[in-house]
Enzyme design. Structure first.
Site, mmCIF file in Angstrom:
data_model
loop_
_atom_site.group_PDB
_atom_site.id
_atom_site.type_symbol
_atom_site.label_atom_id
_atom_site.label_comp_id
_atom_site.label_asym_id
_atom_site.label_seq_id
_atom_site.Cartn_x
_atom_site.Cartn_y
_atom_site.Cartn_z
ATOM 1 N N GLN A 87 4.770 5.763 -4.273
ATOM 2 C CA GLN A 87 4.473 6.933 -3.425
ATOM 3 C C GLN A 87 4.494 8.257 -4.181
ATOM 4 O O GLN A 87 3.621 9.103 -3.982
ATOM 5 C CB GLN A 87 5.451 7.001 -2.246
ATOM 6 C CG GLN A 87 5.168 5.944 -1.189
ATOM 7 C CD GLN A 87 6.082 6.056 0.019
ATOM 8 O OE1 GLN A 87 6.823 7.020 0.168
ATOM 9 N NE2 GLN A 87 6.034 5.056 0.882
ATOM 10 N N HIS A 109 9.708 5.220 5.797
ATOM 11 C CA HIS A 109 11.010 5.012 5.157
ATOM 12 C C HIS A 109 11.297 6.288 4.371
ATOM 13 O O HIS A 109 10.385 6.881 3.790
ATOM 14 C CB HIS A 109 10.950 3.781 4.244
ATOM 15 C CG HIS A 109 12.213 3.504 3.469
ATOM 16 N ND1 HIS A 109 13.474 3.614 4.024
ATOM 17 C CD2 HIS A 109 12.415 3.129 2.182
ATOM 18 C CE1 HIS A 109 14.381 3.307 3.100
ATOM 19 N NE2 HIS A 109 13.764 3.017 1.984
HETATM 20 P P1 NAD Z 1 2.893 -3.204 1.329
HETATM 21 O O1 NAD Z 1 3.322 -3.523 -0.046
HETATM 22 O O2 NAD Z 1 2.784 -4.293 2.330
HETATM 23 O O3 NAD Z 1 1.459 -2.492 1.310
HETATM 24 C C1 NAD Z 1 1.146 -1.506 0.431
HETATM 25 C C2 NAD Z 1 -0.311 -1.097 0.584
HETATM 26 O O4 NAD Z 1 -0.524 0.027 -0.250
HETATM 27 C C3 NAD Z 1 -1.312 -2.153 0.169
HETATM 28 O O5 NAD Z 1 -2.402 -2.102 1.048
HETATM 29 C C4 NAD Z 1 -1.759 -1.672 -1.220
HETATM 30 O O6 NAD Z 1 -3.069 -2.051 -1.483
HETATM 31 C C5 NAD Z 1 -1.681 -0.187 -1.015
HETATM 32 N N1 NAD Z 1 -1.497 0.552 -2.260
HETATM 33 C C6 NAD Z 1 -0.726 0.242 -3.340
HETATM 34 N N2 NAD Z 1 -0.830 1.194 -4.268
HETATM 35 C C7 NAD Z 1 -1.692 2.123 -3.767
HETATM 36 C C8 NAD Z 1 -2.227 3.338 -4.261
HETATM 37 N N3 NAD Z 1 -1.889 3.789 -5.462
HETATM 38 N N4 NAD Z 1 -3.072 4.038 -3.453
HETATM 39 C C9 NAD Z 1 -3.416 3.609 -2.227
HETATM 40 N N5 NAD Z 1 -2.959 2.444 -1.725
HETATM 41 C C10 NAD Z 1 -2.113 1.727 -2.495
HETATM 42 O O7 NAD Z 1 3.841 -2.013 1.864
HETATM 43 P P2 NAD Z 1 4.717 -1.996 3.199
HETATM 44 O O8 NAD Z 1 5.754 -3.054 3.140
HETATM 45 O O9 NAD Z 1 3.812 -1.909 4.368
HETATM 46 O O10 NAD Z 1 5.494 -0.603 3.002
HETATM 47 C C11 NAD Z 1 4.897 0.643 3.277
HETATM 48 C C12 NAD Z 1 5.996 1.601 3.742
HETATM 49 O O11 NAD Z 1 6.548 1.130 4.967
HETATM 50 C C13 NAD Z 1 7.159 1.724 2.759
HETATM 51 O O12 NAD Z 1 7.616 3.055 2.795
HETATM 52 C C14 NAD Z 1 8.196 0.805 3.364
HETATM 53 O O13 NAD Z 1 9.534 1.141 3.035
HETATM 54 C C15 NAD Z 1 7.949 1.032 4.830
HETATM 55 N N6 NAD Z 1 8.427 -0.019 5.722
HETATM 56 C C16 NAD Z 1 8.063 -1.313 5.508
HETATM 57 C C17 NAD Z 1 8.481 -2.296 6.398
HETATM 58 C C18 NAD Z 1 8.042 -3.728 6.228
HETATM 59 O O14 NAD Z 1 8.450 -4.543 7.025
HETATM 60 N N7 NAD Z 1 7.230 -4.096 5.255
HETATM 61 C C19 NAD Z 1 9.284 -1.963 7.491
HETATM 62 C C20 NAD Z 1 9.620 -0.626 7.697
HETATM 63 C C21 NAD Z 1 9.176 0.336 6.804
#
Ligand code: NAD
Ligand code: MG
Length: 338
Positions: A87, A109
């Site tokens: 991020q 988050h």
């Molecule tokens: P993830 O790893 O599932 O997905 C990440 C996405 O970001 C993918 O689509 C990837 O292609 C894209 N990506 C990666 N690098 C990139 C870049 N440089 N530019 C643009 N896109 C890019 O992530 P997630 O688990 O959905 O987590 C996202 C946020 O949500 C985080 O802050 C995490 O803490 C939060 N979160 C996740 C969960 C969960 O259950 N997974 C729950 C609550 C909060």
């Protein structure tokens, strides 16, 4: 003091419907937020690098997909849903240049705001809607007419509307059907890290492994040890989930309940509680975050090594064989090279 919880009746969906919303990233959370908002009649687009594998998926789902800088320039509200460790860089290079006064930056988050790796300019709103469940549940429950509960926090309120708008967003993704609990970026980040380290991931994995190893070392069959120490954990947790520790203890045998009271405090003793206190201090004072950020900046060598080692242990091999015989579990395997 009881926590403050908001529901649909406390939210005004028209606020977010009046905004252009960019979802940056299309992973676990990203796909759920984007699709739920679209179904809630919010003007949404997805920001992704042109090379991302997710572009085709998002387009196939009927979403508009553009490059991240383009999404940031177009949007009034940007929800950052790329991995926490990427991020800061993405923000600096592709989002910040397009963040004009009065726009809103959102997170699911608080890590990067809490530990200062992202420092947004003062004239934008910064808020959080953090669903307390994995993305696929956020999507599924929305489609069923329900929602996953979420946390709400406001870090910066430049417009005076940050809180109401974040609530509106929460309603758009269905979270306010289940309840949106008021917190702060610090509380969300610190408790989230502590929970995953002490109980959900670190504590539970270590407990399962130690108990499995103890039985196998004593000469019991690994298959039996697997069922006792890993498989049955779900059945116990399901009872806790529905009715707390009381219902779990009501459902198990008196023998199991007696063993629970007498053995539990010997396993999780004062030493363990002290260690939990240390983990929490290291989260609060930034020691953990510093290590994890450094690890990411230096190629994740020790992280990758631990991952390889953990994947190659007896409980995983035994488990994979047994689960393959139980198709009703819907078993999955993880590619060891990923
Ligand atoms: P993830 O790893 O599932 O997905 C990440 C996405 O970001 C993918 O689509 C990837 O292609 C894209 N990506 C990666 N690098 C990139 C870049 N440089 N530019 C643009 N896109 C890019 O992530 P997630 O688990 O959905 O987590 C996202 C946020 O949500 C985080 O802050 C995490 O803490 C939060 N979160 C996740 C969960 C969960 O259950 N997974 C729950 C609550 C909060
Ligand atoms: Mg969590």
């Amino acid at each position: 003091m009881a926590a403050k919880i908001f529901y649909d009746k406390d939210c005004d969906l028209s606020l977010i419907r009046a905004k252009k919303v960019a979802i940056i990233g299309y992973g676990s959370q990203g796909h759920a937020h984007a699709l739920n908002l679209k179904d809630s009649a919010v003007d949404v687009c997805v920001g992704l690098p042109a090379t991302s594998k997710s572009v085709a998926k998002a387009k196939a789902a009927g979403l508009r997909v553009v490059a991240v800088p383009e999404a940031a320039a177009w949007a009034d509200v940007m929800m950052v849903l790329v991995p926490d460790t990427t991020q800061a860089k993405l923000y600096k290079t592709e989002i910040e240049p397009h963040l004009e006064p009065g726009k809103t930056l959102m997170f699911a988050h608080g890590f990067n705001i809490r530990f200062g790796t992202i420092k947004p300019r003062a004239d934008v709103d910064v808020s959080m809607i953090a669903p307390k469940g994995p993305g696929h549940r956020v999507r599924e429950t929305y489609q069923e007419g329900n929602g996953v509960p979420a946390l709400i926090a406001v870090h910066q309120d430049a417009t005076g509307k940050a809180h109401a708008q974040a609530l509106s967003y929460a309603m758009g993704i269905g979270a306010a059907r289940a309840g949106v609990l008021e917190t702060t970026f610090a509380e969300e980040t610190e408790t989230d890290l502590f929970g995953e380290q002490a109980v959900l991931c670190g504590g539970t994995s270590a407990l399962v492994k130690a108990a499995f190893d103890t039985l196998v070392k004593a000469g019991y069959q690994p298959e039996v040890a697997y069922f006792e120490c890993l498989h049955e954990l779900k059945l116990i947790v399901d009872l806790m989930y529905r009715g707390g520790l009381n219902y779990m203890r009501y459902s198990i045998s008196d023998t199991a309940e007696y063993g629970d009271y007498t053995a539990g405090p010997r396993i999780v003793d004062n030493h363990t509680r002290e260690t939990m206190g240390k983990l929490l201090s290291e989260i609060q004072d930034g020691t953990f975050a510093k290590k994890w950020i450094e690890e990411n900046e230096t190629g994740r060598k020790s992280f990758k090594a631990m991952r390889v080692q953990e994947r190659d242990q007896l409980i995983e091999k035994v488990g994979a064989k047994l689960r393959a015989m139980m198709p009703f579990l819907n078993p999955v395997t993880v590619d060891p090279t990923e």
